[in-house]
Design an enzyme around this catalytic site. Structure first.
Site, PDB file in Angstrom:
ATOM      1  N   THR A  13       0.752  -1.251   0.214  1.00 15.66           N
ATOM      2  CA  THR A  13      -0.297  -0.284   0.037  1.00 15.66           C
ATOM      3  C   THR A  13       1.154   0.925  -0.096  1.00 15.66           C
ATOM      4  O   THR A  13       0.873   2.024  -0.289  1.00 15.66           O
ATOM      5  CB  THR A  13      -0.911  -0.351   1.410  1.00 15.66           C
ATOM      6  OG1 THR A  13      -1.465  -1.241   1.509  1.00 15.66           O
ATOM      7  CG2 THR A  13      -2.043   0.760   1.225  1.00 15.66           C
ATOM      8  N   ALA A  33      13.693  19.022  -4.286  1.00  8.66           N
ATOM      9  CA  ALA A  33      14.823  18.998  -4.524  1.00  8.66           C
ATOM     10  C   ALA A  33      16.282  19.335  -4.696  1.00  8.66           C
ATOM     11  O   ALA A  33      17.661  19.397  -3.567  1.00  8.66           O
ATOM     12  CB  ALA A  33      15.201  17.202  -4.279  1.00  8.66           C
ATOM     13  N   VAL A 132       3.855   8.434  12.285  1.00 11.39           N
ATOM     14  CA  VAL A 132       3.038   9.235  12.617  1.00 11.39           C
ATOM     15  C   VAL A 132       1.734   9.720  12.000  1.00 11.39           C
ATOM     16  O   VAL A 132       2.200  11.017  11.637  1.00 11.39           O
ATOM     17  CB  VAL A 132       3.741   9.983  14.052  1.00 11.39           C
ATOM     18  CG1 VAL A 132       2.320  10.646  14.923  1.00 11.39           C
ATOM     19  CG2 VAL A 132       4.880   9.330  14.959  1.00 11.39           C
ATOM     20  N   GLY A 134       0.132   9.429   9.420  1.00 14.16           N
ATOM     21  CA  GLY A 134       0.242   9.648   7.893  1.00 14.16           C
ATOM     22  C   GLY A 134       0.831  10.566   7.162  1.00 14.16           C
ATOM     23  O   GLY A 134       1.578  10.987   7.754  1.00 14.16           O
ATOM     24  N   ILE A 136       0.567  13.789   7.493  1.00  9.99           N
ATOM     25  CA  ILE A 136       0.232  14.726   8.277  1.00  9.99           C
ATOM     26  C   ILE A 136       1.574  15.286   8.514  1.00  9.99           C
ATOM     27  O   ILE A 136       2.168  14.038   9.289  1.00  9.99           O
ATOM     28  CB  ILE A 136      -0.757  14.869  10.067  1.00  9.99           C
ATOM     29  CG1 ILE A 136      -2.085  14.409   9.631  1.00  9.99           C
ATOM     30  CG2 ILE A 136      -0.499  16.140  10.844  1.00  9.99           C
ATOM     31  CD1 ILE A 136      -3.116  14.672  10.888  1.00  9.99           C
ATOM     32  N   GLY A 187      -7.197  -0.745   3.153  1.00 12.17           N
ATOM     33  CA  GLY A 187      -6.052  -0.038   3.516  1.00 12.17           C
ATOM     34  C   GLY A 187      -5.258   0.217   4.023  1.00 12.17           C
ATOM     35  O   GLY A 187      -4.286   0.481   4.208  1.00 12.17           O
ATOM     36  N   LYS A 205       2.717   5.730  18.047  1.00 13.66           N
ATOM     37  CA  LYS A 205       2.645   6.622  17.560  1.00 13.66           C
ATOM     38  C   LYS A 205       2.491   7.884  18.777  1.00 13.66           C
ATOM     39  O   LYS A 205       3.770   8.201  18.345  1.00 13.66           O
ATOM     40  CB  LYS A 205       1.516   6.914  16.701  1.00 13.66           C
ATOM     41  CG  LYS A 205       1.557   5.895  15.824  1.00 13.66           C
ATOM     42  CD  LYS A 205       0.128   6.399  14.945  1.00 13.66           C
ATOM     43  CE  LYS A 205       0.082   5.565  13.582  1.00 13.66           C
ATOM     44  NZ  LYS A 205      -1.389   5.169  13.443  1.00 13.66           N
TER      45      LYS A 205
HETATM   46  N1  HSE Z   1      -2.891   1.169  10.584  1.00 21.12           N
HETATM   47  C1  HSE Z   1      -2.848   2.229  10.756  1.00 21.12           C
HETATM   48  C2  HSE Z   1      -4.045   3.587  11.739  1.00 21.12           C
HETATM   49  C3  HSE Z   1      -2.233   2.885   9.624  1.00 21.12           C
HETATM   50  O1  HSE Z   1      -4.971   2.746  11.281  1.00 21.12           O
HETATM   51  O2  HSE Z   1      -3.983   4.850  11.363  1.00 21.12           O
HETATM   52  C4  HSE Z   1      -1.368   4.188   9.656  1.00 21.12           C
HETATM   53  O3  HSE Z   1      -0.240   3.889  10.414  1.00 21.12           O
END
Ligand code: HSE
Length: 438
Positions: A13, A33, A132, A134, A136, A187, A205
């Site tokens: 994913t 970059a 942490v 995703g 953000i 996913g 996290k």
């Molecule tokens: N399983 C995690 C969530 C994926 O649902 O936040 C992202 O870290």
């Protein structure tokens, strides 16, 4: 300037999303970059080539160690997840003098101290923005954007799957298992979904956030961790009647006695912005002394949102490849020789408000007994709901909200209430936080 060469571990994913974002935005990324970023070698046990246009142009095998040992690679991007072999691969990449980018929160929370020490000794970077919340950029915000501040506390919705489940239960009355299956299909969920529903993923996290906020070593084993699997629709509804939402929060707070690290379902006032963060979205509220409260919101899971953070890290590393290692942003926000040994508070010593739901016999004196036990324990009641008994029922649900009290006092009071003859079964307890900016 020569392009930076990237080796990718994992084409699932997040790995697939990273490949696609890097290819699709290659030109714009090179302009940012200052040089091109080329994925030249990848390892994956299996992958869907149809969803990865251009994958045929790079070397792909199932041998992750061949990637970390590839002399032509500058940056290894670890997106396979889990503790092992991720730890071994990352340590070997570091030993080979390669910079590492990872989205692996479990790896950083549990083995981060060892990994950062190895990276420091070898003069390479380990970047982990995607670990942490995703997409953000919360690590960058806490580590760099807020570096002038003394941080007081952080509270975050940091597991998208858990938030998705709670939202669907509340809004659509859906069944827990059914929503979890959908999160897996989309996913969002971990390979082992108990990591999501039992709070382990959020604890990983939170461990990272606590270290970045307070300059303490990573201490995953000290996080108080409670999941959402015991939350019922009844509790969600009663909380709403009282003006609260139930969210699965990670909370870290600095107190005079030490640092709180805790993950649990929490009632929060429904007027707070963070109470209205729904679905797979994440949000992190940071309370700091100079700036006050700041709130960061966005997709906490999913292919391209997570890839957004991974690619930003790759660009960051590419930009600072030639910088003096001593002058790079420290992994844990504070210089490694300036970490503090502040103790982590035992949950018994944490103070919060509480939501209590109990099942009481419908007879005189029950409420007086409950009020006496709470009063004797120094616990002040803030609100109360008692429902009329349903026809034929001998018991009634009683819902109480209390003011802030130490967990130890509440444990004693709950034991006392549960021992009353007029109380049936266990008392349900959900912690409550006002999250006010004062
Ligand atoms: N399983 C995690 C969530 C994926 O649902 O936040 C992202 O870290």
């Amino acid at each position: 300037m020569k392009p930076v060469r990237v080796g990718l571990l994992g084409l699932g994913t997040v790995g697939g999303g990273t490949f696609n974002v890097l290819c699709r935005n290659a030109e714009e990324i090179a302009r940012r970059a200052g040089r091109g970023i080329d994925i030249t070698h990848a390892a994956a046990r299996e992958y869907d080539a149809a969803r990865l246009p251009g994958i045929e142009n790079i070397r792909v095998s199932d041998d992750a160690f061949a990637v970390v040992d590839d002399a032509d690679i500058d940056i290894v991007v670890e997106l396979i997840g889990g503790y092992e072999p991720a730890r071994e691969l990352v340590l070997r990449a570091i030993a080979n003098g390669k910079h590492v980018v990872t989205a692996n929160k479990a790896l950083i929370a549990v083995h981060g101290n060892e990994i950062f020490a190895a990276a420091q000794a070898r003069g390479v970077m380990v970047a982990f923005e995607a670990a942490v919340a995703g997409g953000i950029p919360i690590i960058k915000a806490v580590r760099e954007g807020l570096s002038a501040n003394r941080i007081n506390w952080i509270a975050g919705i940091i597991n998208g799957t858990g938030n998705f489940i709670l939202t669907e239960m509340r809004d659509k009355g859906r069944d827990f298992a059914d929503v979890l299956a959908e999160a897996q299909q989309l996913g969002y969920a971990e390979a082992d979904p108990t990591f999501d529903v039992e709070g382990i993923d959020a604890a990983h996290k939170l461990t990272i956030l606590g270290s970045l906020a307070f300059g303490i070593p990573l201490q995953f084993d000290k996080v108080y961790t409670e999941g959402i699997s015991h939350i019922t629709r009844e509790d969600v509804n009663y909380a709403e009647q009282l003006g609260y939402r139930i969210k699965h929060l990670g909370i870290t707070r600095r107190t005079t006695a030490g640092v709180e690290l805790r993950v649990h379902p929490t009632l929060i006032p429904d007027r707070r912005l963070i109470a209205n963060v729904d679905g797979v979205m994440n949000a992190v509220l940071v309370n700091a002394d100079a700036v006050g409260p700041t709130l960061y919101y966005g997709a906490g899971a999913g292919s391209e949102p997570t890839a957004s953070a991974v690619v930003a890290d790759i660009i960051d590393v590419a930009r600072t490849l030639t910088a003096d290692p001593e002058n790079r942003v420290p992994h844990l926000a504070f210089q490694p020789d300036a970490l503090s040994d502040l103790p982590i508070l035992d949950m018994d010593d944490v103070e919060t408000g509480y939501y209590l739901r109990l099942c009481a016999s419908d007879k005189p004196g029950v409420m007086a007994d409950i009020a006496r036990i709470l009063g004797d324990g120094g616990i002040s009641i803030e609100a109360i709901i008692q429902k009329e008994p349903q026809e034929g029922e001998q018991t009634v649900p009683v819902i109480l909200l209390t003011r802030g009290v130490r967990e130890r006092q509440m444990n004693a009071a709950i034991r006392g209430i549960e021992s009353l003859d007029s109380i049936e079964g266990r008392v349900t307890r959900i912690r409550l936080e006002h999250l006010s900016s004062r």
